[in-house]
Design a protein around this motif. Sequence first.
Motif, mmCIF file in Angstrom:
data_model
loop_
_atom_site.group_PDB
_atom_site.id
_atom_site.type_symbol
_atom_site.label_atom_id
_atom_site.label_comp_id
_atom_site.label_asym_id
_atom_site.label_seq_id
_atom_site.Cartn_x
_atom_site.Cartn_y
_atom_site.Cartn_z
ATOM 1 N N ALA A 69 62.430 11.310 40.532
ATOM 2 C CA ALA A 69 63.278 10.504 39.644
ATOM 3 C C ALA A 69 64.250 11.396 38.875
ATOM 4 C CB ALA A 69 62.417 9.693 38.690
ATOM 5 N N LEU A 70 63.766 12.536 38.379
ATOM 6 C CA LEU A 70 64.649 13.476 37.678
ATOM 7 C C LEU A 70 65.722 14.024 38.606
ATOM 8 C CD1 LEU A 70 62.068 15.459 35.534
ATOM 9 C CD2 LEU A 70 63.894 13.984 34.680
ATOM 10 N N THR A 71 65.355 14.290 39.840
ATOM 11 C CA THR A 71 66.307 14.823 40.811
ATOM 12 C C THR A 71 67.362 13.790 41.178
ATOM 13 O OG1 THR A 71 64.610 16.288 41.698
ATOM 14 C CG2 THR A 71 66.526 15.892 43.086
ATOM 15 N N TYR A 72 66.945 12.548 41.326
ATOM 16 C CA TYR A 72 67.883 11.492 41.711
ATOM 17 C C TYR A 72 68.849 11.103 40.604
ATOM 18 C CZ TYR A 72 65.687 10.191 46.163
ATOM 19 O OH TYR A 72 65.222 10.161 47.448
ATOM 20 N N PHE A 73 68.442 11.257 39.350
ATOM 21 C CA PHE A 73 69.288 10.769 38.253
ATOM 22 C C PHE A 73 70.616 11.510 38.209
ATOM 23 C CE2 PHE A 73 70.856 10.737 33.892
ATOM 24 C CZ PHE A 73 71.002 9.370 33.725
ATOM 25 N N ASP A 74 71.682 10.739 38.262
ATOM 26 C CA ASP A 74 73.033 11.270 38.187
ATOM 27 C C ASP A 74 73.865 10.253 37.411
ATOM 28 O OD1 ASP A 74 75.707 11.980 38.585
ATOM 29 O OD2 ASP A 74 75.362 12.671 40.634
ATOM 30 N N LEU A 75 74.055 10.500 36.135
ATOM 31 C CA LEU A 75 74.737 9.557 35.245
ATOM 32 C C LEU A 75 76.126 9.193 35.762
ATOM 33 C CD1 LEU A 75 74.556 8.054 32.503
ATOM 34 C CD2 LEU A 75 75.616 10.068 31.474
ATOM 35 N N GLU A 78 75.801 7.041 39.040
ATOM 36 C CA GLU A 78 75.170 5.732 38.877
ATOM 37 C C GLU A 78 75.916 4.807 37.917
ATOM 38 O OE1 GLU A 78 70.932 5.908 38.231
ATOM 39 O OE2 GLU A 78 70.790 7.676 39.526
ATOM 40 N N HIS A 79 76.615 5.391 36.945
ATOM 41 C CA HIS A 79 77.232 4.547 35.919
ATOM 42 C C HIS A 79 78.727 4.784 35.736
ATOM 43 C CE1 HIS A 79 73.300 3.054 34.753
ATOM 44 N NE2 HIS A 79 72.880 4.301 34.826
#
Length: 158
Positions: A69-75, A78-79
Amino acid sequence: MSVARMIGHITYLSAAALQDKFGRRLQFSDDLRYTITDPEFEIESYLRHQADSFVKRFDANTYLYLSRALTYFDLAREHGRGSLSRALEGVKARALLIAFSSDWLYPPSGSREIEQALRGLGKPVELHVIDAPYGHDCFLLEEAQQTPIIRRFLKDPQ
């Protein structure tokens, strides 16, 4: 999983912190024993203890999911359709960013990117980079340096 935790634990600490805490001190003797199976240096005993404790507290699958989840998060992706500025356009609050000079996991450069994006949008933002030698663990160990920054920020009504 314990070996992975030992490797991961080293990345949370800076080289200076490891040197200060352990150096090349031997664990059980005054001279090298040239053993592979037993801990020779203090750092090895420390890392083994941390790994054993970790394995007893965490389920391996949960750790994998959290890491993923930490690796996938890309602000930005994604936003903001690839733009960090676009992702932060809706921010209405003042922002306080605190980073630590020796953190490898969340280096100050990432906080600087956020600061620049917010400034570019005309948003109120403060960035403080605390010079400390403890790597990612700084956020746990440098309370005395963080507290006055946070208190002042919260008292200032701007």
